[in-house]
Design a protein around this motif. Structure first.
Motif, mmCIF file in Angstrom:
data_model
loop_
_atom_site.group_PDB
_atom_site.id
_atom_site.type_symbol
_atom_site.label_atom_id
_atom_site.label_comp_id
_atom_site.label_asym_id
_atom_site.label_seq_id
_atom_site.Cartn_x
_atom_site.Cartn_y
_atom_site.Cartn_z
ATOM 1 N N ILE A 77 0.774 -1.338 -0.055
ATOM 2 C CA ILE A 77 0.073 0.035 0.007
ATOM 3 C C ILE A 77 0.764 1.353 0.005
ATOM 4 O O ILE A 77 0.485 2.171 -0.506
ATOM 5 N N ARG A 78 2.113 1.053 0.494
ATOM 6 C CA ARG A 78 2.976 2.198 0.564
ATOM 7 C C ARG A 78 3.389 2.756 -0.865
ATOM 8 O O ARG A 78 3.449 3.851 -1.402
ATOM 9 N N ILE A 79 3.444 1.528 -1.897
ATOM 10 C CA ILE A 79 3.674 1.858 -3.238
ATOM 11 C C ILE A 79 2.065 2.409 -3.930
ATOM 12 O O ILE A 79 2.371 3.572 -4.480
ATOM 13 N N SER A 81 -0.265 3.791 -2.725
ATOM 14 C CA SER A 81 -0.812 5.123 -1.985
ATOM 15 C C SER A 81 -0.140 6.473 -2.845
ATOM 16 O O SER A 81 -0.890 7.484 -2.747
ATOM 17 N N VAL A 82 0.958 6.180 -3.512
ATOM 18 C CA VAL A 82 1.415 7.225 -4.243
ATOM 19 C C VAL A 82 1.412 7.238 -5.674
ATOM 20 O O VAL A 82 1.820 8.051 -6.426
ATOM 21 N N GLN A 83 0.695 6.073 -6.113
ATOM 22 C CA GLN A 83 0.438 5.828 -7.528
ATOM 23 C C GLN A 83 -0.899 6.371 -7.941
ATOM 24 O O GLN A 83 -1.600 6.719 -7.013
ATOM 25 N N CYS A 139 0.011 6.081 5.275
ATOM 26 C CA CYS A 139 1.023 6.234 4.196
ATOM 27 C C CYS A 139 0.574 7.685 3.771
ATOM 28 O O CYS A 139 1.512 8.504 3.539
ATOM 29 N N ARG A 140 -0.685 7.951 3.578
ATOM 30 C CA ARG A 140 -0.763 9.321 3.219
ATOM 31 C C ARG A 140 -0.582 10.600 4.388
ATOM 32 O O ARG A 140 0.021 11.579 3.770
ATOM 33 N N ARG B 456 7.121 8.285 -6.756
ATOM 34 C CA ARG B 456 7.117 7.219 -7.691
ATOM 35 C C ARG B 456 8.304 6.947 -8.449
ATOM 36 O O ARG B 456 8.874 6.029 -8.357
ATOM 37 N N TRP B 495 10.193 5.950 2.020
ATOM 38 C CA TRP B 495 10.481 4.823 1.659
ATOM 39 C C TRP B 495 11.422 3.843 2.638
ATOM 40 O O TRP B 495 11.145 2.757 2.897
#
Lengths: 175, 538
Positions: A77-79, A81-83, A139-140, B456, B495
């Protein structure tokens, strides 16, 4: 045969279907790359999702430490949530496990007549989806903290100088 | 069971994006993934056309009436002037070698971030307007008309490319996609479509000599503060001359070095080093910026902002120029400066006054990278170093795109790091050296409003750092680029929490044993050196 046994026996097929359904949430021109590039450093998105979906799936088969589940959810979800996903799209991949199970195991579930167990399994998936939403919110929130920290860093040295100049002026005035 | 609603019906989520041809899908302009437009007063300050208030999120960009003619004319002009542009428009066979090499594609999964497809945004218009097959067959020949939505797509994707050139490493034809991005940005500039984090630093730089707009007295103040800080840490008051005529060397740094965290600790490192070796050097309060955001704007702007470096070298009468840790600064200095603003025939071929090494590689530009200079000092055993002062750090090194791919400086920083610290760990192959992954925020994209896109784009880099963090407890990511140092902290914050960012020369300054120094209990960050205090008190 019990539902848990079916889930265990067909682990590879269900997991693969869940993974493919998840990676199909990306544009068609990209999902091939995300599925096929197996080098974890050249394809962190596909490999992270693949690895962590495995961990999450196994958590339905054996008792798993809640922290392990939370870490796995966080990694995916870390990935997402920024996609380019809405909150429901970013977390909705968890619910795709229900679809993967129903599509992949429909005949076996019917012949084993284990609908009660299926229902209990799906409730667990729902709980995981809620935990996923918590991870998304974290994450947000983190993203906004990251912005704030960046602003602090940008001004920290200027502020230190400003403060030192202020102290020196005060010392001069005192003397 | 057949009557049970499917999960999709229950939560009403569209899991699978609709399959559309690339020409038919449009990006959504929203905060988080775009950069704000250039502030009109700074567009005016630089004499650039069509200053106005607009934002990429607006429906109406208030374009000049003849915007399309201006762009097409600009394209025609550049096709004639720049042979590479013409070749890059014609030569691509869409083999796909570059497709999965862009960090933005890898991190976002957006197919238009495949370098081939990003370039296709421009090529499709080129075919429609400048190629017979495209004119006759239109979309069938991969051609499309330049319209407002197409222009918006250009803005979205060409301000998503960091001009890092990783894709070009893999292109069998040597197409440099960064140059295609540069052309697209130049064309958009013609109609006043640019971003503020390029235009405002460029305007500041044109006015004061540096991106931050620091005036000469502010520069002098910054140096004075650094002298004080270094004295607190080492007990030695160094001399750091500014605008001293007749010095042997002009030292030029990116402005973030004397004003931003963590760059500043590397700045202290330079000053400690120069004092220790007794270097005859000077700063310039006018060439107070080695960085050049003109590179991200247009070749004319790059030339304009760069001209001060040779001018100041001439005014101050130095023999050669030394440059600090920066990324894109070195692409400009190493690849363009001598032909843009040279020849630098009033300077000498750089020669280290300590070792006698002649830097033949800088014969034309007469400017040497600080890492080349320091590596040479270490090689000739000119420095006394205590590696253990850096023992609290478990270090890895990020090859910044421009020094790695535009200069080929791969060994020098590693050589230095290995000589100033005990714990160095490389990131995995395929993510370093000439194949290094970009920070995801270069070329003017390192803004707060673009944070999601930065996360990203930076994912492949961060993912490799996470690997060495998990495996070797790495807690310091060193690099030699001012933009990296500005944006990697945020990337790590999201990250890989627990990893800090540092300069190569911060580690040098920590390890450097200076004649007459006091017992070092703090490092250049002003933080205690674990174990040192106790050991030295015994």
């Amino acid at each position: 045969m019990r539902f848990d046994d079916i889930l265990k026996r067909r682990e590879k097929a269900v997991k693969t279907r869940w993974l493919n359904l998840t990676l199909d949430t990306y544009p068609a021109d990209s999902s091939g790359f995300l599925k096929n590039q197996k080098n974890q450093f050249l394809n962190p998105v596909g490999n992270t999702i693949s690895r962590e979906i495995g961990v999450l799936y196994r958590s339905f088969l054996t008792e798993t430490d809640p922290e392990t589940i939370a870490n796995s959810l966080d990694s995916i979800i870390r990935i997402r949530s920024v996609q380019e996903f809405s909150p429901s799209q970013a977390t909705g991949f968890i619910l795709l496990l229900k679809r993967a199970v129903r599509e992949e195991l429909a005949d076996e579930i019917r012949s084993a007549d284990c609908f009660d167990e299926l229902q209990r399994f799906e409730l667990k998936v729902d709980e995981m989806a809620l935990a996923g939403f918590d991870a998304y919110a974290r994450c947000r929130e983190r993203l906004f903290e990251v912005k704030l920290n960046e602003l602090r860093r940008q001004t920290s040295i200027s502020l230190a100088r400003y403060n030192r100049t202020g102290q020196q002026s005060e010392q001069l005035n005192d003397s | 069971m057949s009557e049970t609603p499917t999960p999709e019906e229950l939560v009403k989520v569209d899991y699978k994006p609709p399959r559309k041809a690339w020409m038919d899908s449009k990006p959504e302009m929203r905060r988080g993934v775009i950069n704000w437009s250039a502030v009109p007063k700074n567009v005016e300050y630089l004499d650039l056309p069509f200053p106005r208030k607009w934002q990429p999120t607006d429906d109406d960009w208030k374009l000049p009436e003849n915007w399309k003619e201006i762009i097409l004319e600009g394209m025609r002009d550049r096709l004639k002037r720049f042979r590479t542009f013409q070749i890059f428009m014609d030569i691509c066979v869409r083999c796909g070698a570059c497709a999965d090499k862009c960090h933005f594609f890898i991190g976002s999964g957006d197919p238009k971030n495949m370098p081939v497809l990003r370039a296709e945004l421009l090529r499709a218009v080129y075919r429609r307007e400048f190629n017979l097959a495209g004119k006759l067959m239109g979309r069938m020949a991969g051609a499309r008309e330049l319209t407002v939505p197409v222009l918006k797509e250009w803005f979205y994707y060409f301000f998503q490319c960091t001009e890092c050139r990783r894709c070009s490493v893999f292109c069998p034809y040597g197409i440099d996609t960064a140059e295609i991005t540069m052309m697209a940005r130049e064309l958009m500039n013609l109609i006043g479509v640019s971003i503020d984090w390029i235009v405002t630093p460029a305007a500041n730089c044109f006015r004061t000599g540096n991106h931050l707009g620091i005036q000469p007295h502010g520069f002098q103040d910054s140096v004075n503060f650094a002298i004080d800080d270094l004295e607190d840490i080492t007990g030695i008051r160094v001399d750091a001359p500014v605008n001293r005529k007749g010095a042997e060397i002009l030292f030029v740094v990116p402005s973030a070095d004397y004003f931003a965290d963590p760059h500043y600790y590397g700045f202290l490192g330079y000053m400690a080093l120069f004092h220790e070796i007794g270097l005859d050097y000077t700063f310039s309060s006018f060439a107070s910026e080695g960085g050049n955001f003109g590179l991200f704007h247009s070749n004319e702007m790059m030339k304009r902002l760069n001209s001060k470096i040779y001018m100041e070298a001439k005014r101050l009468g130095v023999r050669w120029i030394l440059g600090g840790e920066c990324g894109h600064m070195w692409r400009v200095l190493n690849q363009y400066m001598d032909t843009m603003n040279g020849p630098a025939d009033f300077l000498e071929v750089p020669k280290s006054p300590l070792t006698g090494t002649v830097f033949e590689n800088a014969k034309s530009t007469r400017m040497v990278h600080i890492c080349e200079f320091t590596a040479d000092l270490i090689k000739h055993d000119k420095l006394k170093l205590d590696k253990s002062r850096n023992d609290r750090w478990r270090v890895t090194f990020h090859d910044s795109c421009n020094p790695a791919r535009a200069m080929g400086i791969l060994e020098e920083p590693r050589y230095i790091i290995n000589n100033v610290c005990n714990n160095f760990f490389e990131m995995p192959e395929g993510t370093t050296r000439e194949q290094t992954f970009c920070c995801g925020a270069g070329a003017g994209l390192g803004t707060e409003e673009n944070m999601e896109m930065r996360m990203r784009g930076g994912l492949p880099r961060a993912n490799a750092v996470k690997y060495v963090h998990d495996k070797y407890d790495v807690n310091l990511l060193t690099c030699m680029c001012a933009i990296d140092k500005a944006v990697l902290p945020a990337l790590m914050d999201y990250w890989v929490p627990g990893v800090q960012i540092g300069s190569v020369h911060e580690l040098v300054g920590n390890a450097l044993i200076m004649k007459g120094e006091k017992k070092r209990s703090n490092d250049l960050r002003g933080e205690p050196i674990p174990g040192k205090e106790a050991a030295e008190d015994v």
